[in-house]
Scaffold this motif. Structure first.
Motif, PDB file in Angstrom:
ATOM      1  N   CYS A  57       2.985 -12.254 -12.780  1.00  0.00           N
ATOM      2  CA  CYS A  57       2.893 -11.202 -11.771  1.00  0.00           C
ATOM      3  C   CYS A  57       1.567 -10.462 -11.889  1.00  0.00           C
ATOM      4  CB  CYS A  57       4.043 -10.212 -11.931  1.00  0.00           C
ATOM      5  SG  CYS A  57       5.675 -10.940 -11.698  1.00  0.00           S
ATOM      6  N   PRO A  58       0.937 -10.135 -10.761  1.00  0.00           N
ATOM      7  CA  PRO A  58      -0.327  -9.392 -10.808  1.00  0.00           C
ATOM      8  C   PRO A  58      -0.156  -8.040 -11.495  1.00  0.00           C
ATOM      9  CG  PRO A  58       0.089 -10.255  -8.598  1.00  0.00           C
ATOM     10  CD  PRO A  58       1.348 -10.441  -9.381  1.00  0.00           C
ATOM     11  N   GLU A  59      -1.152  -7.651 -12.276  1.00  0.00           N
ATOM     12  CA  GLU A  59      -1.104  -6.348 -12.939  1.00  0.00           C
ATOM     13  C   GLU A  59      -1.487  -5.258 -11.940  1.00  0.00           C
ATOM     14  OE1 GLU A  59      -2.920  -4.202 -16.963  1.00  0.00           O
ATOM     15  OE2 GLU A  59      -2.940  -6.387 -16.759  1.00  0.00           O
ATOM     16  N   VAL A  60      -0.836  -4.128 -12.045  1.00  0.00           N
ATOM     17  CA  VAL A  60      -1.083  -2.987 -11.167  1.00  0.00           C
ATOM     18  C   VAL A  60      -1.887  -1.948 -11.934  1.00  0.00           C
ATOM     19  CG1 VAL A  60      -0.020  -1.154  -9.802  1.00  0.00           C
ATOM     20  CG2 VAL A  60       1.067  -3.409  -9.913  1.00  0.00           C
ATOM     21  N   ALA A  61      -2.997  -1.529 -11.391  1.00  0.00           N
ATOM     22  CA  ALA A  61      -3.864  -0.562 -12.062  1.00  0.00           C
ATOM     23  C   ALA A  61      -3.177   0.790 -12.194  1.00  0.00           C
ATOM     24  CB  ALA A  61      -5.163  -0.405 -11.287  1.00  0.00           C
ATOM     25  N   PRO A  62      -3.388   1.482 -13.313  1.00  0.00           N
ATOM     26  CA  PRO A  62      -2.762   2.799 -13.498  1.00  0.00           C
ATOM     27  C   PRO A  62      -3.229   3.842 -12.491  1.00  0.00           C
ATOM     28  CG  PRO A  62      -3.582   1.912 -15.579  1.00  0.00           C
ATOM     29  CD  PRO A  62      -4.129   1.046 -14.492  1.00  0.00           C
ATOM     30  N   SER A  63      -4.379   3.603 -11.854  1.00  0.00           N
ATOM     31  CA  SER A  63      -4.971   4.618 -10.972  1.00  0.00           C
ATOM     32  C   SER A  63      -4.421   4.595  -9.553  1.00  0.00           C
ATOM     33  CB  SER A  63      -6.484   4.410 -10.919  1.00  0.00           C
ATOM     34  OG  SER A  63      -6.796   3.103 -10.450  1.00  0.00           O
ATOM     35  N   VAL A  64      -3.609   3.591  -9.196  1.00  0.00           N
ATOM     36  CA  VAL A  64      -3.167   3.485  -7.801  1.00  0.00           C
ATOM     37  C   VAL A  64      -2.156   4.581  -7.467  1.00  0.00           C
ATOM     38  CG1 VAL A  64      -3.541   0.998  -7.741  1.00  0.00           C
ATOM     39  CG2 VAL A  64      -1.286   1.881  -8.336  1.00  0.00           C
ATOM     40  N   ARG A  65      -2.093   4.907  -6.167  1.00  0.00           N
ATOM     41  CA  ARG A  65      -1.096   5.882  -5.720  1.00  0.00           C
ATOM     42  C   ARG A  65       0.303   5.324  -5.911  1.00  0.00           C
ATOM     43  NH1 ARG A  65       2.200   5.947  -1.279  1.00  0.00           N
ATOM     44  NH2 ARG A  65       3.101   7.991  -0.794  1.00  0.00           N
ATOM     45  N   LEU A  66       1.206   6.191  -6.380  1.00  0.00           N
ATOM     46  CA  LEU A  66       2.618   5.837  -6.476  1.00  0.00           C
ATOM     47  C   LEU A  66       3.360   6.367  -5.257  1.00  0.00           C
ATOM     48  CD1 LEU A  66       3.428   6.562 -10.234  1.00  0.00           C
ATOM     49  CD2 LEU A  66       2.748   4.401  -9.174  1.00  0.00           C
ATOM     50  N   GLY A  67       4.180   5.518  -4.667  1.00  0.00           N
ATOM     51  CA  GLY A  67       5.044   5.961  -3.590  1.00  0.00           C
ATOM     52  C   GLY A  67       6.382   6.403  -4.145  1.00  0.00           C
ATOM     53  N   PRO A  68       7.304   6.841  -3.289  1.00  0.00           N
ATOM     54  CA  PRO A  68       8.661   7.142  -3.761  1.00  0.00           C
ATOM     55  C   PRO A  68       9.250   5.881  -4.382  1.00  0.00           C
ATOM     56  CG  PRO A  68       8.566   7.070  -1.355  1.00  0.00           C
ATOM     57  CD  PRO A  68       7.155   7.016  -1.835  1.00  0.00           C
ATOM     58  N   CYS A  69      10.045   6.047  -5.421  1.00  0.00           N
ATOM     59  CA  CYS A  69      10.464   4.892  -6.225  1.00  0.00           C
ATOM     60  C   CYS A  69      11.506   4.024  -5.539  1.00  0.00           C
ATOM     61  CB  CYS A  69      10.950   5.342  -7.594  1.00  0.00           C
ATOM     62  SG  CYS A  69      12.279   6.555  -7.559  1.00  0.00           S
ATOM     63  N   VAL A  70      12.107   4.471  -4.443  1.00  0.00           N
ATOM     64  CA  VAL A  70      12.958   3.621  -3.614  1.00  0.00           C
ATOM     65  C   VAL A  70      12.475   3.744  -2.177  1.00  0.00           C
ATOM     66  CG1 VAL A  70      14.973   3.745  -5.112  1.00  0.00           C
ATOM     67  CG2 VAL A  70      14.702   5.439  -3.312  1.00  0.00           C
ATOM     68  N   ALA A  71      12.629   2.639  -1.420  1.00  0.00           N
ATOM     69  CA  ALA A  71      12.283   2.681   0.003  1.00  0.00           C
ATOM     70  C   ALA A  71      13.253   3.613   0.712  1.00  0.00           C
ATOM     71  CB  ALA A  71      12.330   1.285   0.591  1.00  0.00           C
ATOM     72  N   ARG A  72      12.852   4.121   1.862  1.00  0.00           N
ATOM     73  CA  ARG A  72      13.621   5.173   2.520  1.00  0.00           C
ATOM     74  C   ARG A  72      15.117   4.858   2.550  1.00  0.00           C
ATOM     75  NH1 ARG A  72      12.095   7.390   8.423  1.00  0.00           N
ATOM     76  NH2 ARG A  72      10.142   7.836   7.308  1.00  0.00           N
ATOM     77  N   PRO A  73      15.910   5.655   1.842  1.00  0.00           N
ATOM     78  CA  PRO A  73      17.359   5.425   1.797  1.00  0.00           C
ATOM     79  C   PRO A  73      18.024   5.880   3.083  1.00  0.00           C
ATOM     80  CG  PRO A  73      16.819   7.410   0.595  1.00  0.00           C
ATOM     81  CD  PRO A  73      15.505   6.809   1.028  1.00  0.00           C
ATOM     82  N   SER A  74      19.272   5.462   3.273  1.00  0.00           N
ATOM     83  CA  SER A  74      19.995   5.918   4.461  1.00  0.00           C
ATOM     84  C   SER A  74      20.320   7.405   4.364  1.00  0.00           C
ATOM     85  CB  SER A  74      21.278   5.109   4.663  1.00  0.00           C
ATOM     86  OG  SER A  74      22.331   5.556   3.829  1.00  0.00           O
ATOM     87  N   LYS A  75      20.465   7.895   3.125  1.00  0.00           N
ATOM     88  CA  LYS A  75      20.831   9.302   2.928  1.00  0.00           C
ATOM     89  C   LYS A  75      20.178   9.848   1.666  1.00  0.00           C
ATOM     90  CE  LYS A  75      25.313   8.304   2.971  1.00  0.00           C
ATOM     91  NZ  LYS A  75      25.240   6.965   3.572  1.00  0.00           N
ATOM     92  N   LEU A  76      19.800  11.124   1.735  1.00  0.00           N
ATOM     93  CA  LEU A  76      19.424  11.906   0.562  1.00  0.00           C
ATOM     94  C   LEU A  76      20.377  13.093   0.539  1.00  0.00           C
ATOM     95  CD1 LEU A  76      17.819  12.913  -1.827  1.00  0.00           C
ATOM     96  CD2 LEU A  76      15.962  13.546  -0.287  1.00  0.00           C
TER      97      LEU A  76
END
Length: 281
Positions: A57-76
């Motif tokens: 698997c490609p390595e991900v650089a520590p400097s990249v932006r992090l998104g929310p850890c789950v894709a948009r759920p049906s409910k919060l």
């Protein structure tokens, strides 16, 4: 296992953090950490797949932006006044049943994204919270079986505009749902890596000063109770998020109250779940 999503907003890709701390893109296994991923035993299948494919698997650089850890759920789904000390500081009675409100999923953003004060905001407040992610469809679940429906945990900052929430009538949701008012992450930690979610330290700093510090030991309603309770009133879908309330130390409880202003810096975290930071703009 620790799951994260990275990249530009709306274009995030799935990744994991391996035991050695290296981040690896897992797009070859799944398109995203979404409802379909969790519903199809994605966590178990991913763990098995990584045993033979992690180094490919490609390595991900520590400097990249992090998104929310789950894709948009049906409910919060959020729980109000679920810490005894927070209920006390608010001058409220200890709830006899969970206080429930929904937060718009459009409020969800990355853990280190800027938090945007909405137009007319004068009383924006912070609330560090333990969030849990549902792993499979839950309807009329018993407390005894409730933990079987939990996939893992993450840090959530339940930003709140108190004037919109409490002074404008109606439900709390409009004070909770502004864009960027639900940073989630940095990552989702699966439940086997958190032996006791009812003994975790939470903290939040405002401009470097510690303002919130608590422990999930102070829960009024524990996680099995919440999952079971909510499932009596709505079907919880895989990937849905339940935010379990905040400890004492919110800005509205200060004397005088302390609300957020432009250029404030919020740092928050939970033991075992990582840290997040937001700049107020």
């Amino acid at each position: 296992m620790r799951l994260l999503r990275y990249g530009k907003p709306g274009l995030e890709r799935p990744a994991v953090i391996l035991r050695n701390g290296v981040r690896r893109d897992v797009s070859a296994f799944t398109n995203d950490f979404d409802e379909a991923f969790f519903a199809n035993d994605g966590l178990e299948k991913l763990a098995k797949w990584l045993k033979s494919h992690a180094n490919e698997c490609p390595e991900v650089a520590p400097s990249v932006r992090l998104g929310p850890c789950v894709a948009r759920p049906s409910k919060l789904v959020c729980i109000g006044l679920n810490y005894r000390k927070h209920a006390e500081e608010c001058g409220m009675d200890i709830p006899t049943e969970p206080i429930i409100f929904l937060k718009a999923t459009s409020a969800i953003c990355g853990p280190n994204d800027a938090v945007e004060l909405p137009r007319g905001s004068e009383k924006a407040d912070w609330e560090v919270e333990l969030a849990l992610v549902i792993g499979r469809r839950a309807k009329y679940v018993s407390q005894e079986d409730a933990m079987d429906y939990v996939a893992g945990y993450a840090v959530h900052n339940d930003y709140s505009e108190r004037a919109f929430q409490l002074e404008r009538g109606g439900q709390w949701v409009k004070g909770k749902s502004a864009d960027t008012f639900a940073p989630l992450g940095p990552y989702l930690v699966t439940k086997e890596d958190i032996p006791d979610p009812h003994d975790l330290r939470l903290w939040l700093r405002l401009n470097g000063s510690l303002v919130q510090e608590g422990n999930t030991k102070d829960f009024i309603f524990d996680i099995p109770h919440l999952v079971s309770y909510l499932s009596q009133y709505m079907t919880l879908l895989p990937g849905d998020v339940i935010s379990t309330g905040t400890p004492a130390g919110v800005g509205s409880s200060f004397d005088p109250p302390r609300y957020l202003k432009t250029n404030d810096v919020i740092e928050c975290g939970i033991e075992g779940l990582g840290n997040a930071m937001q700049l107020v703009v």
